[in-house]
Motif scaffolding. Structure first.
Motif, mmCIF file in Angstrom:
data_model
loop_
_atom_site.group_PDB
_atom_site.id
_atom_site.type_symbol
_atom_site.label_atom_id
_atom_site.label_comp_id
_atom_site.label_asym_id
_atom_site.label_seq_id
_atom_site.Cartn_x
_atom_site.Cartn_y
_atom_site.Cartn_z
ATOM 1 N N GLU A 216 0.892 -1.174 0.000
ATOM 2 C CA GLU A 216 0.000 0.000 0.000
ATOM 3 C C GLU A 216 0.923 1.215 0.000
ATOM 4 O O GLU A 216 1.812 1.327 0.846
ATOM 5 N N LEU A 217 0.724 2.074 -1.012
ATOM 6 C CA LEU A 217 1.639 3.222 -1.128
ATOM 7 C C LEU A 217 0.836 4.462 -1.471
ATOM 8 O O LEU A 217 -0.050 4.429 -2.336
ATOM 9 N N ALA A 218 1.043 5.549 -0.728
ATOM 10 C CA ALA A 218 0.444 6.845 -1.100
ATOM 11 C C ALA A 218 1.608 7.822 -1.115
ATOM 12 O O ALA A 218 2.305 7.976 -0.113
ATOM 13 N N SER A 219 1.874 8.418 -2.291
ATOM 14 C CA SER A 219 3.035 9.293 -2.386
ATOM 15 C C SER A 219 2.646 10.535 -3.181
ATOM 16 O O SER A 219 1.820 10.475 -4.088
ATOM 17 N N SER A 220 3.258 11.663 -2.749
ATOM 18 C CA SER A 220 2.925 12.911 -3.439
ATOM 19 C C SER A 220 4.208 13.721 -3.606
ATOM 20 O O SER A 220 4.992 13.845 -2.665
ATOM 21 N N LEU A 221 4.400 14.225 -4.828
ATOM 22 C CA LEU A 221 5.603 15.024 -5.139
ATOM 23 C C LEU A 221 5.092 16.386 -5.602
ATOM 24 O O LEU A 221 4.239 16.454 -6.488
ATOM 25 N N ILE A 222 5.568 17.466 -4.957
ATOM 26 C CA ILE A 222 5.002 18.774 -5.316
ATOM 27 C C ILE A 222 6.136 19.776 -5.521
ATOM 28 O O ILE A 222 7.181 19.701 -4.867
ATOM 29 N N TRP A 223 5.935 20.679 -6.523
ATOM 30 C CA TRP A 223 6.909 21.751 -6.747
ATOM 31 C C TRP A 223 6.116 23.025 -6.986
ATOM 32 O O TRP A 223 5.215 23.061 -7.841
ATOM 33 N N MET A 224 6.381 24.093 -6.242
ATOM 34 C CA MET A 224 5.644 25.356 -6.413
ATOM 35 C C MET A 224 6.647 26.496 -6.513
ATOM 36 O O MET A 224 7.540 26.625 -5.651
ATOM 37 N N ALA A 225 6.443 27.313 -7.544
ATOM 38 C CA ALA A 225 7.351 28.455 -7.716
ATOM 39 C C ALA A 225 7.066 29.500 -6.632
ATOM 40 O O ALA A 225 5.961 29.579 -6.098
ATOM 41 N N ALA A 226 8.059 30.282 -6.326
ATOM 42 C CA ALA A 226 7.895 31.342 -5.316
ATOM 43 C C ALA A 226 6.790 32.279 -5.777
ATOM 44 O O ALA A 226 6.597 32.494 -6.980
ATOM 45 N N ASN A 227 6.004 32.826 -4.832
ATOM 46 C CA ASN A 227 4.907 33.734 -5.197
ATOM 47 C C ASN A 227 4.715 34.687 -4.019
ATOM 48 O O ASN A 227 4.034 34.369 -3.048
ATOM 49 N N ALA A 228 5.365 35.867 -4.143
ATOM 50 C CA ALA A 228 5.359 36.814 -3.013
ATOM 51 C C ALA A 228 3.923 37.155 -2.623
ATOM 52 O O ALA A 228 3.578 37.239 -1.446
ATOM 53 N N ALA A 229 3.018 37.256 -3.641
ATOM 54 C CA ALA A 229 1.636 37.667 -3.318
ATOM 55 C C ALA A 229 0.989 36.662 -2.387
ATOM 56 O O ALA A 229 0.050 36.970 -1.659
ATOM 57 N N GLU A 230 1.529 35.438 -2.397
ATOM 58 C CA GLU A 230 0.924 34.423 -1.521
ATOM 59 C C GLU A 230 1.822 34.161 -0.311
ATOM 60 O O GLU A 230 1.760 33.104 0.300
ATOM 61 N N ASP A 231 2.651 35.133 0.014
ATOM 62 C CA ASP A 231 3.568 34.953 1.147
ATOM 63 C C ASP A 231 4.408 33.699 0.994
ATOM 64 O O ASP A 231 4.692 33.001 1.976
ATOM 65 N N ARG A 232 4.732 33.334 -0.277
ATOM 66 C CA ARG A 232 5.656 32.198 -0.441
ATOM 67 C C ARG A 232 6.940 32.771 -1.047
ATOM 68 O O ARG A 232 7.080 32.879 -2.273
ATOM 69 N N PRO A 233 7.878 33.206 -0.172
ATOM 70 C CA PRO A 233 9.057 33.939 -0.652
ATOM 71 C C PRO A 233 9.950 33.079 -1.548
ATOM 72 O O PRO A 233 10.566 33.573 -2.473
ATOM 73 N N GLU A 234 10.060 31.759 -1.277
ATOM 74 C CA GLU A 234 10.954 30.961 -2.139
ATOM 75 C C GLU A 234 10.161 29.778 -2.678
ATOM 76 O O GLU A 234 9.074 29.458 -2.222
ATOM 77 N N ASP A 235 10.792 29.124 -3.666
ATOM 78 C CA ASP A 235 10.146 27.924 -4.223
ATOM 79 C C ASP A 235 9.914 26.942 -3.071
ATOM 80 O O ASP A 235 10.623 26.945 -2.068
ATOM 81 N N ALA A 236 8.936 26.084 -3.265
ATOM 82 C CA ALA A 236 8.699 25.025 -2.259
ATOM 83 C C ALA A 236 8.625 23.709 -3.012
ATOM 84 O O ALA A 236 8.016 23.625 -4.088
ATOM 85 N N SER A 237 9.307 22.698 -2.483
ATOM 86 C CA SER A 237 9.254 21.400 -3.166
ATOM 87 C C SER A 237 9.386 20.302 -2.118
ATOM 88 O O SER A 237 10.261 20.348 -1.260
ATOM 89 N N GLU A 238 8.524 19.334 -2.193
ATOM 90 C CA GLU A 238 8.520 18.317 -1.138
ATOM 91 C C GLU A 238 8.086 16.985 -1.725
ATOM 92 O O GLU A 238 7.313 16.920 -2.689
ATOM 93 N N TRP A 239 8.614 15.915 -1.110
ATOM 94 C CA TRP A 239 8.185 14.574 -1.487
ATOM 95 C C TRP A 239 7.670 13.889 -0.225
ATOM 96 O O TRP A 239 8.374 13.809 0.794
ATOM 97 N N VAL A 240 6.411 13.460 -0.253
ATOM 98 C CA VAL A 240 5.807 12.799 0.916
ATOM 99 C C VAL A 240 5.436 11.388 0.493
ATOM 100 O O VAL A 240 4.949 11.182 -0.621
ATOM 101 N N ALA A 241 5.691 10.448 1.369
ATOM 102 C CA ALA A 241 5.291 9.069 1.021
ATOM 103 C C ALA A 241 4.870 8.358 2.300
ATOM 104 O O ALA A 241 5.365 8.634 3.397
ATOM 105 N N ASP A 242 3.922 7.440 2.152
ATOM 106 C CA ASP A 242 3.418 6.632 3.258
ATOM 107 C C ASP A 242 3.247 5.233 2.692
ATOM 108 O O ASP A 242 2.434 5.020 1.807
ATOM 109 N N ALA A 243 4.106 4.303 3.121
ATOM 110 C CA ALA A 243 4.109 2.988 2.450
ATOM 111 C C ALA A 243 3.932 1.891 3.491
ATOM 112 O O ALA A 243 4.365 2.024 4.644
#
Lengths: 144, 687, 146
Positions: free
Chosen positions: B577-604
Motif C-alpha cells: 500500500e503506497l500513497a506518495s505525493s511530489l510537489i513543486w511550487m514556484a515562489a509567489n510573493a503575493a501568496e507569502d511564499r518567498p521561495e520555491d517550495a518542493s517536497e516529497w511525501v510518502a506513506d508505504a
C-alpha cells in the motif's frame, strides 16, 4: 480518423441529453457535484436513467516547512457512480472516478479557509466532468 | 415446555421405558448445541446423557468443547466433562482435567492451561499460555475469570496474578484494560501508556489513559464518546505536568459532534484547543499549525442549500499572531437552483452574509481590519445541442457585493460593487471505438467570457490564494472568494482526451490555456494566470484496475518553466500500500511564499511475509535538502500475539517547536475481545 | 443385561391365543399356510398387529396342521400396538415361539413422547427390549423425568 460527434444525429449520447435524473444531494460536496452534473447533462426533462453517487474526500498536508508550518493541502476525492435504467432498474453503467485539487495555506486564516472551500468545489467540478466523460464513453460503447 | 432433543445413531437400543442406548457415530442435537460421540446412553429418569468419547460438542459457531467422557443434560446446562478442551471462536483454547457445566451459563475448568497460540508437533510449547488453578467462563457476560493465573512465555513464567479477568473472543464491548504501550521519546523519556476502557451503558464510554514517563511527564488522556438518538459527540481531553515546561499544567481539548436538527437541518461542531503552541507536537497529539473550532449548520435538498458557519481560529505558527489574523469568521448563505419559467435553462441564486474579525484594533495597513459583506450572486445558464453534435451554452451572471469595513484607516468604511458576467461556451465531444473494444472520447472546449468587476479599492482578504486547475479552467471567476472578481475579455480554451480500456484501465489527458484581450494585472506571476497568455495547464489521470492510480498536474509557461507541478500516486496492491505525493511550487510573493517550495511525501506499507508488515513514511524537503519527518514501523502479527515497533523523528524546529524522536512498542495478546482477532494470521505447522 | 424395570408395552406373553380377523382368507393345506388380506388385524392379549396382508405359518408337528400359529409375516402398513407403545413399518415377522418381532422398512417406534425411526427394529417380547438399527433417529423430550 474515426471520431464521430457524440451528440450528433445518431450519435451515441444523444439519448443522454436531459434523460438522467440525479439522486438528491445530501452534503455540501453532493450539492456542488449535482449542480455541475446538471449543468453538463441538462436538467432531467424526461428522465430514462437515474444516477446515484457516493462521494469520499480526504485531506493531505503538504510542503511542511522547517518551522513545522503546513503551506499546502491536497484535497483528494473519489466518487463511485451508478447509472440505472428507471423502468427496468437494470444497471447501465457504473464506475469510480478519482482526482485531487490543492490549496495553499500561506495566506491568512481567512484566505486559507476560502481557498479550502474553493478547492472542494473545484474537485467536485473535476469529478463531475470525469463522470460525464465516462457516461458518454459508456453510451458510445453501447451503441452498435 | 423445553425444546425436543434429537438423537441420531447407527444403533439405538431401547431398554425399558427410560433408557436409550445409542451407538455408532451418535449425534445429539438440541437447539444450537450438537454433541458427537461414539456411545451415548440417555436415562429419562435422571434426564442425563452419559457419553463416551471422543466427544465433540459445538454450541453455536463460537464455542467448541472436546472431551473424553461426560455426563451432561441434553441441553448442556449441567454436567461434567472429563479431560476437556474448550475452544472459543476457533482462537482461545482452554484445556482442563475437568469441565463443569453449571446453570446453563458457566463452564468451570479445574487446573487449566489457556492459550491462543498454534501448537505444532515439532514445537509443542506455545508462544504464550496462561496456567490457572481455575477458570470460569461466563457465557452470558462473555468473560473469563482466572484464579491464580500465571502467564508463561515460551514455557518461562513471566508474571503471576491471583485474579485475572479477560474478555472472551466474542465480546465486542466491555470495561477493562486495553493494550498498554511503551513510549521512548528523546524529550519525554521512557514511559508507558495504560488505557482503561469504561463502558457506560450501550451508548457511552470513557477511556482513561495515564501516560507516566520516568519523572519527565505525568499525563492523563481522556476520551469520552456518547451516542444520542439523533447524533453523537466525542471529546478528547489531555492534561500534563512535565519538565519541558516546569510547573505548568499543559492541556488540550479536541472535541467533535454531529446532531440531526428538526426540518432536515444538520449540526456539526468541532473544538480544537491547546494550552501552548508546542504541546500538541511534543506529545504527538496533532501536527496542525492552526487550530480551528467550528460550528456548522447545513440543510441540503434538491435544488436548495442553506449553510451557517462559525469558525474560530487559533494559530500556533511562530510567524503569525492571533491578534492580526482573522480569528472569528462567520458565513450565512441561502442558495437555490431553479428553472426560470420564461427563460428556460437553469438559474442559480445565492444570498450570502459574511463577516471576519481581527482582535487587534491597530488600523494601520489592515493589521486590525474587520470586514462585513452582504452578497447576491445570480447565475443563469442555458445549453443547446447545435449542428453536428456541438454542445453550446450561454451563461450570464451578476455578483453584487456590499462591504462594511472597520479598523482600517487605509480603506473606506463601505463599498458596493456590481460585477456583470456574460459567457458563451462551445463543446464538441467526439467518440471513437478503438481496437479491442477500447473507447476514446475527445472533447475540445472553447469558452468566451466577458466581465466588468472594478475591485481595485476593495481590500483583498479572502482572494489572496489563487489556484489554476481543470476545476476552474472554465469558471467565470477563478478567485476563491468575493473580494476579487475576474474582469476583462478572455477565452478559456481546453481539450480532454480519455481512453477507456475494456481491461478496466483508463488514461485521461487534459490541456488548457487562458487568453486575455488585455492584462488587468489581477493575478500574480507565481499563479500561472498572469499576463495576456496564461501558463499551460496540463493534467494526466491514469487509473489501473489493480488499484494503482497516478495523477499528475503541471502548470508551465511557453518555455516549459514549471510554475506548479504535482504528482500523486496511490497504490492499493495485494501486499503493497503506497500513497506518495511530489510537489513543486514556484515562489509567489503575493501568496507569502518567498521561495520555491518542493517536497516529497510518502506513506508505504509492505507485507514482507504473512505475519510481518513493514511501514515507512517520510517527508523530504528538496529546497532545504533535508527531511522534515521520517518514520519506520514493523509489525509482527500471528494468531496469538501482535507486536508493534515504531520509530519516528520530526526534524522541524522553530522558536516553539523542538525536533523529537519517538519510539513506540506495543505487545498485545490476540484472541481476547472481538477486536483482537488474529485468525487471518494463523501460522501453519506444515513446513 | 435384562432390565429390571419391565419395558411397559414391549414386554408381552407370546403364548397367549392369537385371533385373526380379515376380509378374505385363503388357506393352502399343502404347505400349511394361510393368507389373510384386506384390513387384517391380529390380536394377542393386549397386543394388536394390523397390516394389509398377513401370511400365517401353522406349526406342522405331525404332518397336519394343529391350528397353532408358529409365525406371522405381515406386509404393507404394518402397525404393532401394545399399551403406550406403537411401531409402524412396511414389513414385520412375528416368530411366536422365539417371542421376537422383526420389523423392517422405515420403521417408526413411538413411546410416550419419544419417537425412534430407523430401518430395522428387533423386539424381544420376553425381555421387553427393542433394538433399532440403520441410522436411527430419536426424538425425545428433554427437561427432566416425568
Amino acid at each position: 480518423c474515426g471520431f464521430r460527434p457524440v451528440y450528433g444525429p445518431g450519435g451515441a449520447a444523444e439519448g443522454l441529453n436531459g434523460r438522467i435524473a440525479l439522486a438528491d444531494p445530501k452534503t455540501r460536496d453532493g450539492f456542488a457535484l449535482a449542480a455541475r452534473l446538471e449543468d453538463r447533462l441538462g436538467p432531467a426533462t424526461a428522465p430514462l436513467y437515474r444516477l446515484d453517487y457516493i462521494i469520499e474526500t480526504d485531506s493531505d498536508p503538504l510542503a511542511v516547512t522547517q518551522e513545522q508550518e503546513t503551506t499546502r493541502y491536497d484535497v483528494i476525492g473519489r466518487v463511485r457512480y451508478r447509472l440505472t435504467a428507471l423502468d427496468t432498474g437494470a444497471l447501465a453503467d457504473s464506475g469510480t472516478v478519482r482526482s485531487f485539487t490543492g490549496y495553499s495555506a500561506t495566506g491568512s486564516t481567512l484566505a486559507t479557509l476560502t481557498a479550502r472551500r474553493d478547492a472542494y468545489e473545484r474537485l467536485m467540478v473535476i469529478l463531475a466532468d470525469q463522470i460525464v466523460a465516462r457516461l458518454v464513453a459508456g453510451a458510445a460503447a453501447r451503441t452498435p | 415446555q423445553d425444546a425436543p432433543a434429537t438423537l441420531i445413531a447407527d444403533r439405538v437400543a431401547v431398554e425399558g421405558e427410560d433408557r436409550l442406548i445409542a451407538e455408532g457415530s451418535v449425534e445429539v442435537l438440541f437447539r444450537e448445541a450438537r454433541i458427537k460421540a461414539t456411545r451415548v446412553s440417555y436415562d429419562r429418569m435422571t434426564d442425563r446423557l452419559s457419553i463416551e468419547g471422543p466427544i465433540t460438542v459445538t454450541n453455536g459457531p463460537d464455542t467448541i468443547l472436546l472431551a473424553d467422557s461426560a455426563e451432561l443434560a441434553p441441553d448442556l446446562s449441567e454436567g461434567i466433562m472429563r479431560s476437556a478442551r474448550l475452544v472459543l471462536r476457533q482462537q482461545l483454547q482452554l484445556a482442563a482435567a475437568e469441565l463443569h457445566r453449571e446453570q446453563g451459563r458457566f463452564s468451570r475448568l479445574e487446573s487449566t492451561v489457556a492459550s491462543v497460540c498454534q501448537v505444532c508437533p515439532e514445537n509443542p510449547v506455545p508462544l504464550w499460555q496462561i496456567r490457572a488453578k481455575r477458570v470460569i467462563h461466563d457465557e452470558l457476560e462473555r468473560q473469563l475469570y482466572f484464579d491464580h493465573a500465571r502467564l508463561e512465555v515460551v514455557g518461562v513464567p513471566v508474571f503471576y496474578l491471583p485474579r485475572l479477568r479477560l474478555p472472551d473472543p466474542t465480546l465486542k464491548r466491555a470495561s477493562g484494560f486495553l493494550v498498554p504501550e511503551v513510549r521512548v521519546n528523546n524529550r519525554l523519556g521512557t514511559g508507558i501508556k495504560l488505557p482503561y476502557f469504561v463502558a457506560l451503558g450501550d451508548r457511552a464510554d470513557l477511556t482513561v489513559t495515564p501516560y507516566l514517563s520516568s519523572n519527565r511527564t505525568r499525563t492523563l488522556e481522556l476520551r469520552y464518546r456518547q451516542a444520542f438518538r439523533h447524533g453523537w459527540i466525542e471529546l478528547n481531553a489531555t492534561g500534563s505536568r512535565d519538565d519541558l515546561r516546569e510547573g505548568e499544567l499543559r492541556s488540550s481539548l479536541f472535541a467533535e459532534g454531529y446532531f440531526l436538527l428538526p426540518r432536515g437541518f444538520e449540526l456539526d461542531f468541532g473544538i480544537e484547543s491547546s494550552s501552548d503552541p508546542a504541546y500538541l507536537l511534543d506529545y504527538d497529539y496533532s501536527d496542525k499549525d492552526r487550530l480551528e473550532s467550528t460550528l456548522e449548520i447545513t440543510r441540503v435538498r434538491r435544488g436548495e442549500i442553506i449553510t451557517a458557519d462559525l469558525v474560530h481560529f487559533n494559530t500556533l505558527r511562530a510567524s503569525e499572531s492571533n491578534a492580526t489574523q482573522p480569528t472569528i469568521v462567520t458565513d450565512l448563505s441561502y442558495r437555490r437552483r431553479f428553472v426560470p419559467p420564461a427563460l428556460g435553462g437553469t438559474a442559480d441564486l445565492a444570498f450570502t452574509l459574511h463577516g471576519h474579525r481581527r482582535s487587534s484594533g491597530n488600523a494601520t495597513d489592515g493589521l486590525g481590519r474587520d470586514v462585513g459583506r452582504a452578497s447576491v450572486d445570480l447565475d443563469w445558464r442555458r445549453g443547446w445541442t447545435g449542428p453536428a453534435g456541438l454542445k453550446l451554452a450561454a451563461q450570464g451572471a451578476l455578483a453584487i457585493d456590499h462591504y462594511a469595513i472597520g479598523d482600517d484607516d487605509s480603506a473606506d468604511s463601505s463599498y458596493t460593487r456590481a460585477a456583470p458576467f456574460a459567457a458563451v461556451e462551445m463543446r464538441w465531444p467526439l467518440a471513437r471505438a478503438g481496437r479491442g473494444g477500447a473507447s476514446h472520447v475527445l472533447e475540445p472546449v472553447a469558452q468566451l467570457v466577458w466581465s466588468d468587476a472594478d475591485d481595485s479599492t476593495i481590500p483583498n482578504d479572502d482572494s489572496v490564494l489563487v489556484a489554476f486547475d481543470e476545476g476552474n479552467l472554465y469558471s467565470l471567476s477563478r478567485f476563491a472568494g468575493a473580494d476579487r472578481r475576474e474582469t476583462g475579455l478572455r477565452a478559456n480554451l481546453g481539450v480532454t482526451w480519455t481512453r477507456y480500456d475494456p481491461a478496466g484501465w483508463s488514461l485521461g489527458l487534459t490541456a488548457g490555456r487562458v487568453l486575455r484581450q488585455d492584462d488587468p494585472g489581477q493575478f500574480a506571476s507565481g499563479s500561472g494566470l498572469d499576463g495576456t497568455r496564461s501558463d499551460w495547464l496540463t493534467a494526466l489521470h491514469l487509473d489501473l484496475s489493480d488499484g494503482l492510480s497516478v495523477i499528475n498536474r503541471a502548470v508551465f509557461d511557453d518555455g516549459f518553466d514549471l510554475t506548479h507541478g504535482e504528482l500523486r500516486l496511490d497504490w492499493q496492491g495485494q501486499r503493497v500500500e503506497l500513497a506518495s505525493s511530489l510537489i513543486w511550487m514556484a515562489a509567489n510573493a503575493a501568496e507569502d511564499r518567498p521561495e520555491d517550495a518542493s517536497e516529497w511525501v510518502a506513506d508505504a506499507a509492505y507485507q514482507l511475509r504473512r505475519n510481518w508488515t513493514a511501514t515507512a513514511d517520510w517527508r523530504y524537503d528538496f529546497v532545504e535538502e533535508n527531511t522534515a519527518r521520517a518514520g519506520l514501523g514493523l509489525e509482527y502479527r500471528n494468531e496469538c500475539v501482535t507486536v508493534g515497533l515504531s520509530l519516528s523523528r520530526r526534524f522541524t524546529s522553530s522558536t516553539s517547536v523542538t525536533p523529537t524522536t519517538d519510539f513506540g512498542l506495543t505487545v498485545a495478546l490476540n484472541g481476547f475481545g472481538a477486536g483482537r482477532d488474529g485468525r487471518a494470521y494463523r501460522r501453519s505447522c506444515a513446513r | 443385561q435384562g432390565a429390571e424395570v419391565a419395558f411397559g408395552g414391549l414386554q408381552h406373553d407370546s403364548t397367549l391365543p392369537v385371533e385373526v380377523t380379515a376380509d378374505q382368507l385363503r388357506v393352502d393345506q399343502a404347505d400349511g399356510t394361510a393368507v389373510f388380506t384386506g384390513g387384517v388385524v391380529i390380536g394377542q392379549g393386549t397386543m394388536r398387529l394390523s397390516a394389509d396382508r398377513v401370511l400365517v405359518n401353522y406349526a406342522a408337528e405331525t404332518g397336519d396342521s394343529t391350528g397353532r400359529i408358529e409365525r406371522l409375516h405381515a406386509t404393507g402398513n404394518v402397525v404393532l400396538v401394545n399399551g403406550a407403545e406403537a411401531a409402524e413399518s412396511q414389513e414385520a415377522v412375528y416368530s411366536i415361539d422365539a417371542g421376537t418381532v422383526v420389523m423392517t422398512g422405515s420403521v417408526l417406534l413411538t413411546q410416550g413422547q419419544n419417537a425412534l425411526s430407523g430401518e430395522r427394529l428387533v423386539v424381544d417380547l420376553a425381555r421387553g427390549t427393542g433394538t433399532m438399527e440403520g441410522r436411527v433417529k430419536t426424538i425425545f423430550q428433554s427437561g427432566g423425568g416425568e
